[in-house]
Scaffold this motif. Structure first.
Motif, PDB file in Angstrom:
ATOM      1  N   ARG A  73       0.843  -1.199   0.000  1.00  0.00           N
ATOM      2  CA  ARG A  73       0.000   0.000   0.000  1.00  0.00           C
ATOM      3  C   ARG A  73       0.880   1.251   0.000  1.00  0.00           C
ATOM      4  O   ARG A  73       0.592   2.218  -0.705  1.00  0.00           O
ATOM      5  N   CYS A  74       1.946   1.245   0.782  1.00  0.00           N
ATOM      6  CA  CYS A  74       2.875   2.379   0.795  1.00  0.00           C
ATOM      7  C   CYS A  74       3.495   2.588  -0.583  1.00  0.00           C
ATOM      8  O   CYS A  74       3.649   3.729  -1.037  1.00  0.00           O
ATOM      9  N   GLN A  80       1.494   7.007  -6.594  1.00  0.00           N
ATOM     10  CA  GLN A  80       0.446   7.994  -6.875  1.00  0.00           C
ATOM     11  C   GLN A  80       0.965   9.418  -6.688  1.00  0.00           C
ATOM     12  O   GLN A  80       0.490  10.348  -7.330  1.00  0.00           O
ATOM     13  N   LEU A  81       1.957   9.572  -5.835  1.00  0.00           N
ATOM     14  CA  LEU A  81       2.557  10.885  -5.590  1.00  0.00           C
ATOM     15  C   LEU A  81       3.719  11.166  -6.536  1.00  0.00           C
ATOM     16  O   LEU A  81       4.428  12.158  -6.385  1.00  0.00           O
ATOM     17  N   SER A 122      10.307   1.489  -8.905  1.00  0.00           N
ATOM     18  CA  SER A 122       8.983   1.111  -9.404  1.00  0.00           C
ATOM     19  C   SER A 122       9.051   0.576 -10.822  1.00  0.00           C
ATOM     20  O   SER A 122       8.358  -0.369 -11.165  1.00  0.00           O
ATOM     21  N   SER A 123       9.908   1.114 -11.666  1.00  0.00           N
ATOM     22  CA  SER A 123       9.967   0.655 -13.048  1.00  0.00           C
ATOM     23  C   SER A 123      10.445  -0.791 -13.133  1.00  0.00           C
ATOM     24  O   SER A 123       9.941  -1.572 -13.920  1.00  0.00           O
TER      25      SER A 123
END
Length: 129
Positions: A73-74, A80-81, A122-123
């Motif tokens: 979730r984090c 999202q930020l 993330s990528s």
């Protein structure tokens, strides 16, 4: 049974005695009114980084799935930020922390102030899924 509750970042620092720079997202795991863990996201200014922090106050077996769900979730909140990298410090006092780093896709980044800093991209995670 434990539950996850949203907490103000200032409360995390007060409850756990942590010094967290620029916290913006904070959660706590509680059971029967007892604080088990606090965690969230924070941003440092120098160097400019998004950090995942996780502090175990009172360990209880059986909430590993909650930890994994909440860490993911984090990651989603950070994405999202607009964050593509998340940093964290591995706690060498917990032998299972090395396994957790790998489960969540963190990689060793550097040793800073005698602490192991790990990074999540993330990528890279999106390419693996």
């Amino acid at each position: 049974m434990h539950e996850v509750v949203a907490v103000r970042p200032q409360d995390i620092m007060r409850m756990a005695g942590l010094e967290v720079d620029l916290p913006i997202y904070g959660r706590a795991i509680v059971e029967g009114g007892e604080l088990l863990a606090v965690y969230g996201l924070a941003w440092s200014t120098e160097p400019k980084r998004c950090w995942l922090f996780f502090h175990v106050e009172n360990y209880r077996p059986g909430y590993g799935m909650t930890v994994r769900r909440e860490a993911r979730r984090c990651f989603r909140v950070a994405a999202q930020l607009g964050e593509t990298e998340i940093y964290t410090v591995r706690d060498r006092d917990y032998p299972s922390s090395l396994k957790l780093m790998h489960i969540f896709g963190f990689e060793p980044f550097a040793v800073e102030n005698d602490q192991e800093v790990w990074i999540w991209h993330s990528s890279r995670r999106l390419q693996q899924q």
